[in-house]
Design a protein around this motif. Structure first.
Motif, PDB file in Angstrom:
ATOM      1  N   PHE A   1       5.797   3.514   7.280  1.00  0.00           N
ATOM      2  CA  PHE A   1       6.840   2.905   6.045  1.00  0.00           C
ATOM      3  C   PHE A   1       6.048   1.916   5.177  1.00  0.00           C
ATOM      4  O   PHE A   1       6.205   1.838   4.124  1.00  0.00           O
ATOM      5  CB  PHE A   1       8.027   2.354   6.715  1.00  0.00           C
ATOM      6  CG  PHE A   1       9.047   3.390   6.941  1.00  0.00           C
ATOM      7  CD1 PHE A   1       9.104   4.750   6.529  1.00  0.00           C
ATOM      8  CD2 PHE A   1       9.882   3.080   8.171  1.00  0.00           C
ATOM      9  CE1 PHE A   1      10.052   5.507   6.760  1.00  0.00           C
ATOM     10  CE2 PHE A   1      10.969   3.877   8.356  1.00  0.00           C
ATOM     11  CZ  PHE A   1      11.034   5.192   7.711  1.00  0.00           C
ATOM     12  N   SER A   2       5.290   0.784   5.897  1.00  0.00           N
ATOM     13  CA  SER A   2       4.837  -0.124   5.218  1.00  0.00           C
ATOM     14  C   SER A   2       3.432   0.304   4.262  1.00  0.00           C
ATOM     15  O   SER A   2       3.033   0.179   3.547  1.00  0.00           O
ATOM     16  CB  SER A   2       4.393  -1.360   5.735  1.00  0.00           C
ATOM     17  OG  SER A   2       3.722  -0.939   7.067  1.00  0.00           O
ATOM     18  N   LEU A   3       2.871   1.630   5.053  1.00  0.00           N
ATOM     19  CA  LEU A   3       1.912   2.516   4.328  1.00  0.00           C
ATOM     20  C   LEU A   3       2.540   3.076   3.169  1.00  0.00           C
ATOM     21  O   LEU A   3       1.656   2.883   2.054  1.00  0.00           O
ATOM     22  CB  LEU A   3       1.373   3.456   5.547  1.00  0.00           C
ATOM     23  CG  LEU A   3      -0.090   3.855   5.223  1.00  0.00           C
ATOM     24  CD1 LEU A   3      -1.186   2.509   5.322  1.00  0.00           C
ATOM     25  CD2 LEU A   3      -0.395   5.010   6.301  1.00  0.00           C
TER      26      LEU A   3
ATOM     27  N   ASN B   1      -3.742  -3.010   5.580  1.00  0.00           N
ATOM     28  CA  ASN B   1      -4.633  -2.368   4.809  1.00  0.00           C
ATOM     29  C   ASN B   1      -4.832  -2.351   3.466  1.00  0.00           C
ATOM     30  O   ASN B   1      -5.890  -2.795   2.913  1.00  0.00           O
ATOM     31  CB  ASN B   1      -4.907  -0.927   5.089  1.00  0.00           C
ATOM     32  CG  ASN B   1      -5.467  -0.578   6.664  1.00  0.00           C
ATOM     33  OD1 ASN B   1      -6.522  -0.837   6.819  1.00  0.00           O
ATOM     34  ND2 ASN B   1      -4.556   0.357   7.270  1.00  0.00           N
ATOM     35  N   THR B   2      -3.564  -2.403   2.900  1.00  0.00           N
ATOM     36  CA  THR B   2      -3.429  -2.869   1.482  1.00  0.00           C
ATOM     37  C   THR B   2      -3.993  -4.270   1.258  1.00  0.00           C
ATOM     38  O   THR B   2      -4.690  -4.615   0.294  1.00  0.00           O
ATOM     39  CB  THR B   2      -2.183  -2.757   0.981  1.00  0.00           C
ATOM     40  OG1 THR B   2      -1.637  -1.296   1.451  1.00  0.00           O
ATOM     41  CG2 THR B   2      -1.919  -3.039  -0.468  1.00  0.00           C
ATOM     42  N   PHE B   3      -3.728  -5.189   2.083  1.00  0.00           N
ATOM     43  CA  PHE B   3      -4.143  -6.594   1.936  1.00  0.00           C
ATOM     44  C   PHE B   3      -5.840  -6.808   1.864  1.00  0.00           C
ATOM     45  O   PHE B   3      -6.301  -7.421   1.402  1.00  0.00           O
ATOM     46  CB  PHE B   3      -3.318  -7.832   2.630  1.00  0.00           C
ATOM     47  CG  PHE B   3      -2.007  -7.705   2.188  1.00  0.00           C
ATOM     48  CD1 PHE B   3      -1.771  -8.663   1.236  1.00  0.00           C
ATOM     49  CD2 PHE B   3      -1.022  -7.024   2.678  1.00  0.00           C
ATOM     50  CE1 PHE B   3      -0.701  -8.986   0.712  1.00  0.00           C
ATOM     51  CE2 PHE B   3       0.211  -7.267   2.004  1.00  0.00           C
ATOM     52  CZ  PHE B   3       0.577  -8.042   0.991  1.00  0.00           C
ATOM     53  N   LEU B   4      -6.282  -5.962   3.042  1.00  0.00           N
ATOM     54  CA  LEU B   4      -7.509  -6.003   3.263  1.00  0.00           C
ATOM     55  C   LEU B   4      -8.297  -5.421   1.696  1.00  0.00           C
ATOM     56  O   LEU B   4      -9.305  -5.936   1.587  1.00  0.00           O
ATOM     57  CB  LEU B   4      -8.025  -5.427   4.349  1.00  0.00           C
ATOM     58  CG  LEU B   4      -7.606  -5.892   5.751  1.00  0.00           C
ATOM     59  CD1 LEU B   4      -8.075  -4.990   7.038  1.00  0.00           C
ATOM     60  CD2 LEU B   4      -8.161  -7.377   5.812  1.00  0.00           C
TER      61      LEU B   4
ATOM     62  N   ASP C   1      -7.800   6.020  -0.571  1.00  0.00           N
ATOM     63  CA  ASP C   1      -7.730   7.515  -0.464  1.00  0.00           C
ATOM     64  C   ASP C   1      -7.239   8.057   0.802  1.00  0.00           C
ATOM     65  O   ASP C   1      -6.485   9.021   0.680  1.00  0.00           O
ATOM     66  CB  ASP C   1      -9.209   7.837  -0.566  1.00  0.00           C
ATOM     67  CG  ASP C   1      -9.863   7.303  -1.908  1.00  0.00           C
ATOM     68  OD1 ASP C   1      -9.087   7.120  -2.946  1.00  0.00           O
ATOM     69  OD2 ASP C   1     -10.921   6.989  -1.862  1.00  0.00           O
ATOM     70  N   GLU C   2      -7.267   7.018   1.920  1.00  0.00           N
ATOM     71  CA  GLU C   2      -7.032   7.758   3.446  1.00  0.00           C
ATOM     72  C   GLU C   2      -5.301   7.664   3.715  1.00  0.00           C
ATOM     73  O   GLU C   2      -4.984   8.177   4.284  1.00  0.00           O
ATOM     74  CB  GLU C   2      -7.521   6.881   4.465  1.00  0.00           C
ATOM     75  CG  GLU C   2      -9.152   7.090   4.430  1.00  0.00           C
ATOM     76  CD  GLU C   2      -9.468   8.369   4.912  1.00  0.00           C
ATOM     77  OE1 GLU C   2      -9.069   8.526   6.270  1.00  0.00           O
ATOM     78  OE2 GLU C   2      -9.905   9.185   4.284  1.00  0.00           O
ATOM     79  N   ARG C   3      -4.758   7.150   2.451  1.00  0.00           N
ATOM     80  CA  ARG C   3      -3.411   6.756   2.760  1.00  0.00           C
ATOM     81  C   ARG C   3      -2.320   7.759   3.272  1.00  0.00           C
ATOM     82  O   ARG C   3      -2.064   7.974   4.318  1.00  0.00           O
ATOM     83  CB  ARG C   3      -2.799   6.313   1.361  1.00  0.00           C
ATOM     84  CG  ARG C   3      -1.351   5.513   1.655  1.00  0.00           C
ATOM     85  CD  ARG C   3      -1.350   4.449   0.681  1.00  0.00           C
ATOM     86  NE  ARG C   3       0.411   4.706   0.110  1.00  0.00           N
ATOM     87  CZ  ARG C   3       0.635   4.854  -1.061  1.00  0.00           C
ATOM     88  NH1 ARG C   3      -0.345   5.425  -1.943  1.00  0.00           N
ATOM     89  NH2 ARG C   3       1.793   4.907  -1.198  1.00  0.00           N
ATOM     90  N   TRP C   4      -2.483   8.762   2.604  1.00  0.00           N
ATOM     91  CA  TRP C   4      -1.629  10.113   2.868  1.00  0.00           C
ATOM     92  C   TRP C   4      -1.933  10.912   4.297  1.00  0.00           C
ATOM     93  O   TRP C   4      -1.186  11.243   4.912  1.00  0.00           O
ATOM     94  CB  TRP C   4      -1.608  11.200   1.819  1.00  0.00           C
ATOM     95  CG  TRP C   4      -0.858  10.391   0.463  1.00  0.00           C
ATOM     96  CD1 TRP C   4      -1.245  10.326  -0.932  1.00  0.00           C
ATOM     97  CD2 TRP C   4       0.398   9.640   0.561  1.00  0.00           C
ATOM     98  NE1 TRP C   4      -0.666   9.672  -1.718  1.00  0.00           N
ATOM     99  CE2 TRP C   4       0.678   9.142  -0.831  1.00  0.00           C
ATOM    100  CE3 TRP C   4       1.281   9.765   1.507  1.00  0.00           C
ATOM    101  CZ2 TRP C   4       1.687   8.735  -1.216  1.00  0.00           C
ATOM    102  CZ3 TRP C   4       2.632   8.900   1.158  1.00  0.00           C
ATOM    103  CH2 TRP C   4       2.678   8.380  -0.214  1.00  0.00           C
ATOM    104  N   ASN C   5      -3.432  10.878   4.363  1.00  0.00           N
ATOM    105  CA  ASN C   5      -3.768  11.438   5.565  1.00  0.00           C
ATOM    106  C   ASN C   5      -3.346  10.585   6.937  1.00  0.00           C
ATOM    107  O   ASN C   5      -2.986  11.192   7.659  1.00  0.00           O
ATOM    108  CB  ASN C   5      -5.460  11.232   5.717  1.00  0.00           C
ATOM    109  CG  ASN C   5      -6.146  12.345   4.893  1.00  0.00           C
ATOM    110  OD1 ASN C   5      -5.470  13.393   4.493  1.00  0.00           O
ATOM    111  ND2 ASN C   5      -7.357  12.284   4.311  1.00  0.00           N
TER     112      ASN C   5
END
Lengths: 478, 478
Positions: free
Chosen positions: B389-391, B398-401, B445-449
């Motif tokens: 959900f947070s992804l 990851n977003t913050f990194l 780019d990896e998000r949906w994977n």
């Protein structure tokens, strides 16, 4: 009384036969063990890191070489938040409060590096501390242990048999409560002893004031909490017709107490008393420093006034003729005005925090979990009050150390000759190293009067209510 | 759908509608869902306001610079303003750029780590790390208890609803004596159970989807390209997570134990998934991969040259700086015009180059933690779902990194914009203002994977539980 003890004996025997209760007790014991073990390791790791870092910074401060005191005031130093030994029992807010701060002239820097920032969102599910096990899992064990205490007797018809022999419901109830309490004590006593030994063995840097009293109070408040849940479970079982209903009612209470209410209240507090953003907060401080707290006395005006005052006082007509370096006095005056502005804004911020958290305190009157959670953090000195107290003491240290630099500049250097003046090791040594001690137990307890009253009232009210109900209710088969 | 199934569903509906308690539960959960949407939106709105404020501050600042070009230079103040706007030796450390981590449309539904990490930064050409680590103001108590957002309602509360509705599907029939009647029917018990579970699956998942849809609609337009995909993935996640809990309940029911046993077992599973496993993993991770931020604290110290007038020190700094930045070698005025500003700029740039190692090591350690903990997500669909959900709403670690690395890149752009002018002795012109750096962040780019992979894990576990339950029920009922 005798009957109660006899009933207690029988209850313990039955409980020991229940696989579920045994398994759960084992799980809780294992979790307590793990939490204590990881708590000790984390405490030692962090304590070591912090002590090393603090020593390193002290050496840096002492070894900075000869320089002008004001440059040294900007070079500054760092303070790291020490762990209190009881944090191995209750992590409290330590994961969410900043751990280090930079001290320099003119600015109050904020604490940086909240440990939770080094985690993924899983950290929000909580961390296993002994306090978490005792506050959240223990009540669940109690519920599983006691939900059927009366309903089972009703379902099997044994309750009527017992009453026909002249045993009162009151003594049955107390017998059962006694039994459950003893079972829980058997689990808790070894744990408590372990904790006690560990905290005395580990308390190398003595940060916690009144450690002994704190431990005793922790023990008694947790006892009260467990007692409250035992009596509550027995009461619900007594009033329920079948086991299933008793269990569902108790589980609902548990979820409400430990998960839903605490979260809702904290969130509500945030919505009701919104916090400013860091940007706006800092801008406001800068603005007040520049224009004056009343918005009408800008810095230049304040400085002219100071200059005039000093000139008249010493009966001279230029700052060069003053018996001290005016630059140093001006610097310190600016510093003190900055502190005054900061205190106003920080005070406002703390006031909002206080209002937000006060809601939780009020709700603790109906929710023993929140009451215990707050008291436990407070006693372990891992609560917000301890964190604020630490920040205050650090800020105070900063002020003393900056004043020392400015005073030296005023007394010993000449006006207009900045780079020509320098001081060395003796001066750096005269700034004492920072040491921290938590507030006394009395100060801590005063902040949690409401929570303490809540636990006390719950205990008394439940005892009275149980006695009243058991006398009123007729033993039936549901 | 055959006739028997229809009959079962009709009866289930009738009994569901008659049960006031169950209806009440649904209403309460619905209200919680609405509160969660409201709360999430209010948090997001507060952040949006801060972002607007921050952007306004930047606009004003740069507007002031641009205006100063057209001003008459008839006062000292006006000249100073023009200097700050056009002279790179002032501008490089004064011009403040605001980088903002944009809010995803659905951030309100899963606030994730958004309340914990700073989401805007003011960057100047000065040392990057000096400007990176300041936190946003937050109440630690609130951070500790977490956010009452939609992801909380779905991940914590819906499983409870599922448990409350289904724990007695078999056992209550048995306990109330209806089971015997069912057994003499031609239809298998398994079929009845599966149909009833499916009925409640539709009902509860339907409610979860309804609340989610309301949340999605309130948060923004669902039908833009980016949002539509995110919304559909969110809804799929809700269905999968609900399916997981139903398959688990199916497995528990297939043991044909008493309803109290089922309730305890289900509550136990809930506790294990949502509290015990993540809590244990968190402390295990903290002790296995300790993170020492005390070294990073040093980076925030504002340091300067040992002695600004020492020619040798200045030459050393510049020559080392040129090693990292050979593009400025040809400039022959390094030590002459604006020497102080150049040396100071070189000094901070070098400081960043030296600190990079520490910061990288820190990020690497966080990544290691993440990788290590991710292998356990297989066994925990709850944490898995929270992560997903947070992804989806871009509030994950990851977003913050990513944001951190984008900040580093942005800072590089800022410094080269000013250094190019500072080291080549070129003034900043009015036209240059249209060329000034803009903050950009690369998409993950990896998000949906990653989301797909999480869904796969949840599906597999649900299938495993579901099929085991199905087989078990077959064995016994035949």
């Amino acid at each position: 009384m005798k009957t109660s003890i006899r009933i207690a004996k029988k209850e313990i025997k039955i409980a020991l036969r229940e696989k579920l209760v045994l398994t759960l007790s084992c799980i809780i014991l294992v979790l307590l063990g793990i939490s204590l073990y990881t708590g000790v390791i984390a405490y030692q790791q962090q304590q070591k890191t912090i002590t090393n870092a603090q020593e390193e910074k002290r050496e840096e401060w002492l070894g900075q070489g000869d320089k002008h005191p004001h440059i040294a005031a900007h070079f500054g130093t760092f303070i790291f938040k020490p762990k209190t030994v009881l944090s191995l029992f209750d992590f409290g807010l330590d994961t969410y409060t900043g751990t280090s701060v930079y001290l320099e002239a003119h600015y109050q820097h904020q604490f940086m590096f909240r440990p939770a920032q080094d985690h993924s969102s899983m950290i929000r599910f909580g961390e296993l501390s002994s306090a978490l096990v005792l506050q959240i899992l223990m009540p669940l064990l109690i519920i599983f242990l006691a939900y059927a205490s009366f309903t089972k007797e009703k379902e099997r018809g044994t309750l009527r048999l017992l009453s026909s022999q002249g045993v009162t419901l009151t003594s049955i109830a107390w017998g059962k409560i006694l039994a459950y309490f003893i079972i829980l004590l058997v689990i808790l006593v070894p744990f408590a002893l372990g904790l006690l030994l560990l905290s005395y063995w580990l308390k190398t840097p003595d940060t916690v004031a009144d450690l002994g009293i704190r431990i005793v109070l922790l023990g008694s408040t947790y006892m009260a909490y467990i007692f409250i849940f035992v009596v509550l479970s027995v009461l619900v079982s007594l009033k329920s017709s079948i086991s299933r209903n008793a269990l569902l009612t108790l589980l609902t209470c548990w979820i409400l107490f430990t998960i839903i209410i605490p979260k809702t209240i904290a969130n509500l507090g945030e919505s009701l008393y919104p916090l400013p953003s860091m940007k706006i907060y800092k801008e406001a401080i800068l603005k007040d420093k520049a224009d004056g707290l009343d918005g009408k006395t800008p810095r230049a005006e304040r400085m002219t006034k100071l200059e005039k005052e000093l000139l008249t006082k010493h009966k001279v007509d230029s700052v060069q003729q003053l018996p001290f370096n005016y630059e140093g006095v001006r610097m310190q005056a600016g510093e003190e005005y900055g502190d005054k502005v900061y205190d106003v804004h920080w005070g406002r911020l703390l006031n909002i925090f206080n209002k937000q958290n006060k809601l939780g305190s009020y709700v603790s009157v109906v929710n023993p979990y929140i009451a215990l959670r707050n008291i436990s953090m407070g006693l372990s000195a891992t609560d917000l009050n301890a964190s604020i107290d630490f920040q205050k003491k650090v800020e105070n240290y900063r002020r003393i150390f900056i004043k020392k630099m400015n005073d030296d500049m005023a007394e010993n250097s000449e006006y207009g000759k900045f780079y020509e003046y320098s001081v060395g090791l003796d001066m750096w040594k005269s700034v004492e190293d920072f040491t921290y001690k938590t507030p006394s137990i009395y100060t801590t307890l005063k902040k949690y009067a409401l929570e303490l009253a809540s636990l006390f009232c719950w205990t008394i009210a439940l005892i009275l209510f149980l006695n009243y109900i058991t006398r009123k209710t007729k033993p039936t088969n549901g | 759908m055959d006739k028997v199934t229809k009959t079962i569903i009709r009866y289930e509906w009738t009994s569901f509608v008659r049960n006031k308690f169950q209806l009440l539960l649904l209403v309460i959960i619905f209200l919680f869902g609405m509160y969660a949407v409201y709360y999430g939106t209010s948090v997001v709105n507060a952040q949006l306001k801060t972002i607007t404020d921050v952007q306004k501050i930047e606009e004003d600042e740069f507007h002031q610079y641009q205006v100063s070009f057209d001003e008459e230079l008839n006062s000292a103040d006006a000249k100073r303003r023009k200097d700050i706007a056009s002279d790179p030796s002032y501008a490089w450390f004064r011009h403040g750029y605001h980088a903002v981590l944009p809010l995803h449309t659905y951030a309100a539904l899963a606030i994730g780590q958004r309340d914990l990490h700073p989401y805007y930064h003011r960057l100047t050409g000065m040392s990057l790390y000096y400007q990176l680590f300041e936190n946003e103001i937050a109440n630690p108590v609130k951070l500790y208890v977490g956010n009452f957002d939609l992801s909380f309602v779905i991940i914590y509360l819906f499983p409870l609803l599922i448990i409350a509705f289904t724990f007695g599907l078999y056992s209550i029939e048995k306990e109330s004596g209806v089971l015997a009647l069912l057994r003499i029917q031609s239809i298998s018990i398994r079929k009845i159970m599966v149909t009833r579970l499916l009925f409640y699956f539709m009902l509860i998942t339907g409610l979860a989807l309804l609340i989610s849809l309301i949340g999605l609609f309130v948060s923004g337009n669902m039908f833009t390209n980016e949002n539509l995909l995110a919304a559909l993935v969110w809804l799929t996640g809700v269905i999968l997570y609900s399916a997981f809990w139903f398959s688990l309940m199916f497995l528990i029911i297939s043991f044909f134990k008493s309803s109290a046993f089922n309730a305890i077992c289900a509550a136990g599973c809930w506790l294990v998934f949502l509290l015990v496993v993540p809590a244990v993993l968190n402390v295990w991770m903290t002790t296995k991969f300790p993170i020492d931020t005390t070294h990073l604290a040093e980076l925030t110290r504002r340091t300067g040259l040992e002695n600004e007038n020492d020619k040798k020190e200045r030459a050393e700094i510049l020559s080392e700086f040129l090693k990292y930045n050979p593009q400025y070698k040809a400039s022959d005025s390094l030590l002459h015009n604006n020497g102080n500003a150049k040396v100071y700029a070189a000094f901070t740039a070098l400081k960043d180059s030296h600190s990079k190692k520490d910061v990288d090591a820190y990020s690497l350690q966080i990544e290691k933690r993440n990788q290590w903990v991710n292998q356990f997500l297989w066994i925990n669909p709850a944490v898995n779902m929270q992560d997903t959900f947070s992804l989806i709403s871009k509030t994950d670690l990851n977003t913050f990194l990513n944001y951190q690395s984008a900040l580093t890149a942005f800072h590089k752009k800022i410094t080269s914009f000013y250094y190019d002018r500072l080291f080549w002795d070129k003034p900043i012109t009015q036209e240059d203002y249209s060329l000034r750096p803009i903050f950009k962040m690369k998409e993950n780019d990896e998000r949906w994977n990653m989301v797909l992979y999480s869904f796969l894990k949840i599906t597999l576990i649900s299938l495993l539980f579901g099929i085991t339950g199905f087989m078990k029920m077959k064995k016994i009922t035949n």
